[in-house]
Design an enzyme around this catalytic site. Structure first.
Site, PDB file in Angstrom:
ATOM      1  N   HIS A 206      29.033  11.718  73.675  1.00  0.00           N
ATOM      2  CA  HIS A 206      28.726  13.063  73.145  1.00  0.00           C
ATOM      3  C   HIS A 206      29.818  14.024  73.611  1.00  0.00           C
ATOM      4  O   HIS A 206      30.217  13.978  74.774  1.00  0.00           O
ATOM      5  CB  HIS A 206      27.359  13.515  73.662  1.00  0.00           C
ATOM      6  CG  HIS A 206      26.847  14.767  73.007  1.00  0.00           C
ATOM      7  ND1 HIS A 206      27.316  16.017  73.324  1.00  0.00           N
ATOM      8  CD2 HIS A 206      25.921  14.952  72.035  1.00  0.00           C
ATOM      9  CE1 HIS A 206      26.687  16.922  72.573  1.00  0.00           C
ATOM     10  NE2 HIS A 206      25.831  16.300  71.783  1.00  0.00           N
ATOM     11  N   CYS A 244      28.966  15.658  67.413  1.00  0.00           N
ATOM     12  CA  CYS A 244      28.031  16.786  67.467  1.00  0.00           C
ATOM     13  C   CYS A 244      28.718  18.034  66.907  1.00  0.00           C
ATOM     14  O   CYS A 244      29.608  18.596  67.543  1.00  0.00           O
ATOM     15  CB  CYS A 244      27.563  17.020  68.905  1.00  0.00           C
ATOM     16  SG  CYS A 244      26.432  18.428  69.045  1.00  0.00           S
ATOM     17  N   HIS A 271      25.173  14.320  65.289  1.00  0.00           N
ATOM     18  CA  HIS A 271      24.320  15.483  65.553  1.00  0.00           C
ATOM     19  C   HIS A 271      24.800  16.560  64.604  1.00  0.00           C
ATOM     20  O   HIS A 271      25.988  16.903  64.629  1.00  0.00           O
ATOM     21  CB  HIS A 271      24.520  15.995  66.983  1.00  0.00           C
ATOM     22  CG  HIS A 271      23.863  15.155  68.031  1.00  0.00           C
ATOM     23  ND1 HIS A 271      23.867  15.505  69.360  1.00  0.00           N
ATOM     24  CD2 HIS A 271      23.164  14.000  67.941  1.00  0.00           C
ATOM     25  CE1 HIS A 271      23.202  14.589  70.054  1.00  0.00           C
ATOM     26  NE2 HIS A 271      22.777  13.658  69.224  1.00  0.00           N
ATOM     27  N   ASP A 316      20.177  18.947  65.423  1.00  0.00           N
ATOM     28  CA  ASP A 316      20.305  19.122  66.872  1.00  0.00           C
ATOM     29  C   ASP A 316      19.399  20.278  67.266  1.00  0.00           C
ATOM     30  O   ASP A 316      18.305  20.403  66.728  1.00  0.00           O
ATOM     31  CB  ASP A 316      21.780  19.314  67.235  1.00  0.00           C
ATOM     32  CG  ASP A 316      22.112  18.813  68.625  1.00  0.00           C
ATOM     33  OD1 ASP A 316      21.207  18.751  69.454  1.00  0.00           O
ATOM     34  OD2 ASP A 316      23.280  18.508  68.891  1.00  0.00           O
ATOM     35  N   HIS A 317      19.816  21.093  68.184  1.00  0.00           N
ATOM     36  CA  HIS A 317      18.939  22.179  68.630  1.00  0.00           C
ATOM     37  C   HIS A 317      18.481  23.024  67.445  1.00  0.00           C
ATOM     38  O   HIS A 317      19.215  23.198  66.484  1.00  0.00           O
ATOM     39  CB  HIS A 317      19.689  23.093  69.598  1.00  0.00           C
ATOM     40  CG  HIS A 317      20.376  22.353  70.692  1.00  0.00           C
ATOM     41  ND1 HIS A 317      21.478  22.836  71.339  1.00  0.00           N
ATOM     42  CD2 HIS A 317      20.115  21.145  71.249  1.00  0.00           C
ATOM     43  CE1 HIS A 317      21.867  21.977  72.255  1.00  0.00           C
ATOM     44  NE2 HIS A 317      21.060  20.928  72.213  1.00  0.00           N
ATOM     45  N   TYR A 330      14.264  22.667  71.226  1.00  0.00           N
ATOM     46  CA  TYR A 330      13.683  21.409  70.730  1.00  0.00           C
ATOM     47  C   TYR A 330      12.262  21.570  70.197  1.00  0.00           C
ATOM     48  O   TYR A 330      11.382  20.760  70.484  1.00  0.00           O
ATOM     49  CB  TYR A 330      13.761  20.327  71.815  1.00  0.00           C
ATOM     50  CG  TYR A 330      15.159  19.776  71.956  1.00  0.00           C
ATOM     51  CD1 TYR A 330      15.642  18.839  71.043  1.00  0.00           C
ATOM     52  CD2 TYR A 330      16.023  20.204  72.959  1.00  0.00           C
ATOM     53  CE1 TYR A 330      16.930  18.341  71.142  1.00  0.00           C
ATOM     54  CE2 TYR A 330      17.318  19.721  73.069  1.00  0.00           C
ATOM     55  CZ  TYR A 330      17.761  18.779  72.157  1.00  0.00           C
ATOM     56  OH  TYR A 330      19.036  18.285  72.244  1.00  0.00           O
TER      57      TYR A 330
HETATM   58  C1  CS2 Z   1      22.481  18.229  73.903  1.00  0.00           C
HETATM   59  C2  CS2 Z   1      22.989  17.333  75.014  1.00  0.00           C
HETATM   60  O1  CS2 Z   1      23.840  18.873  72.184  1.00  0.00           O
HETATM   61  C3  CS2 Z   1      23.053  18.042  72.566  1.00  0.00           C
HETATM   62  O2  CS2 Z   1      22.731  17.090  71.869  1.00  0.00           O
HETATM   63  O3  CS2 Z   1      21.106  18.240  73.752  1.00  0.00           O
HETATM   64  O4  CS2 Z   1      22.159  17.504  76.091  1.00  0.00           O
HETATM   65  C4  CS2 Z   1      23.091  15.878  74.729  1.00  0.00           C
HETATM   66  O5  CS2 Z   1      21.828  15.336  74.610  1.00  0.00           O
HETATM   67  C5  CS2 Z   1      23.809  15.115  75.828  1.00  0.00           C
HETATM   68  O6  CS2 Z   1      24.945  15.776  76.203  1.00  0.00           O
HETATM   69  C6  CS2 Z   1      24.151  13.708  75.391  1.00  0.00           C
HETATM   70  O7  CS2 Z   1      24.493  12.925  76.479  1.00  0.00           O
HETATM   71 MN    MN Z   2      24.512  17.403  70.303  1.00  0.00          MN
END
Ligand code: CS2
Ligand code: MN
Length: 363
Positions: A206, A244, A271, A316-317, A330
């Site tokens: 990530h 991501c 993501h 994602d968030h 979340y």
């Molecule tokens: C976050 C991170 O952006 C995301 O997805 O929630 O916490 C992610 O889960 C970790 O960095 C992955 O190891």
């Molecule tokens: Mn992410």
């Protein structure tokens, strides 16, 4: 594209498996055993219990996020070998339960970092917010004092006990440069990727969030050039990326569509989320819709469609909307809306009139 949804486990999440099952097109949960400290081996019975629990709701467990990396591995200490061995034992058990993708990150000390978890978005909702000057002009030891004094600075990705170790962790990273971190990452990959190949698992790093060094700690998974360098550290289909869009998108110079095309066969996990970046470098997380933020979500989904992406994706968030009380970032509602937006873009990109309807008329 296979759609998934992050779930933190019974008693640890306000969202239920039955709710997740009702979001159109979601086949898998993205999960972890969050109470197990980084570096320890995961027990098989707990992995299998989780698998059965998800299966009872018609959901798979193909993606784990994350199996966290012990700090000693990132620091390159002699004790790392034992932690890497444990990591591989966990991978073996996950493979036994059918897991296909393991997401992890290589950020020293912190996972994602924000200065406000409930920043007003302007429409009555709140969202995660990063105020650059509050982080970037702060001495890390002052930060430790602030956190201990109950400040609003939070470390959502990590267990609370970590706060008490913060000062000694900063101390341990004194003198650790980006080049050291690259070396330590390569050492880890050279041990773990051959095991992943044998087990049929794809590892997916990530990106760092935010994608730049903070508090003088090195961060290296930050953009296209560094991702290219990362993939070359151990050239194997099992060595991949969790692309991501929100983490990378906090730096508007990052061309995420370009990354999807360049790294197409090395992205087992996507993501997809939006952020709005302000001129002073602050950013707030927004709805997934392209027009609401700085990241071209429509272009990103189109790019995944163009490369014939068949990996896992998740929203994602999300924001906190409709008065939902949930883990910061979340909740159920905004992430479910996000999924429908992603599906809308995806389905429109490949739209053909359903042939079944025509066949029905033929005779
Ligand atoms: C976050 C991170 O952006 C995301 O997805 O929630 O916490 C992610 O889960 C970790 O960095 C992955 O190891
Ligand atoms: Mn992410």
């Amino acid at each position: 594209m296979k759609m998934s949804f992050r779930w933190f486990g019974e008693g640890n999440d306000t969202v239920t498996l039955s709710q997740i099952r009702q979001i159109p097109g979601v086949t898998d949960i993205v999960w972890s055993l969050h109470d197990i400290p980084a570096g320890e081996e995961w027990p098989l019975d707990r992995i299998l219990a989780l698998r059965d629990q998800a299966a009872a709701h018609g959901l798979g467990i193909n993606v784990v996020e994350s199996v966290n990396i012990h700090e000693d591995i990132k620091l390159g200490l002699p004790s790392r070998d034992a932690y890497i061995e444990n990591y591989i034992k966990t991978m073996e058990k996950l493979a036994q339960a059918g897991v296909k993708v393991i997401c992890y990150n290589f950020m020293p000390v912190f996972d994602w970092l924000r200065t406000d978890l409930h920043h007003p978005s302007g429409d009555g909702s709140t969202a995660l917010f990063y105020e650059k000057s509050r982080i970037e002009n702060v001495d890390p030891f002052e930060l430790v004092r602030q956190i201990n004094a109950n400040s609003t600075l939070t470390m959502p990705g990590w267990e609370p006990e970590r706060l008490s170790h913060l000062a000694s962790l900063f101390e341990a990273y004194r003198g650790v440069t980006e080049e050291h971190l690259w070396d330590h990452l390569k050492y880890f990959l050279d041990k773990v990727i051959p095991a992943a190949e044998t087990l049929g698992i794809r590892m997916a790093i990530h990106p760092d969030d935010p994608p730049w060094p903070i508090f003088g700690l090195p961060r290296i998974i930050t953009g296209q050039d560094n991702l290219r360098r990362f993939l070359a550290l151990h050239d194997s289909p099992a060595n991949g990326i969790t692309l991501c869009s929100g983490s990378l998108g906090a730096n508007p110079a990052n061309d995420i569509v370009g990354m999807i095309h360049e790294f197409a066969d090395r992205i087992p996990f996507a993501h997809i989320r939006n952020v709005k970046v302000f001129d002073n470098g602050d950013f707030i997380e927004t709805s997934h819709r392209t027009q609401d933020g700085t990241v071209d979500i429509a272009g990103i989904v189109r790019a995944y469609h163009d490369i014939g992406f068949d990996g896992y994706a998740r929203p994602d968030h999300g924001r906190h909307i409709w008065d939902e009380q949930c883990r910061p970032g979340y909740g159920l509602y905004d992430r479910a809306l996000g999924i429908m937006y992603l599906w809308g873009l995806w389905d429109a990109a490949g739209y053909r009139a359903p042939s079944a309807a025509k066949e029905g008329h033929a005779s």
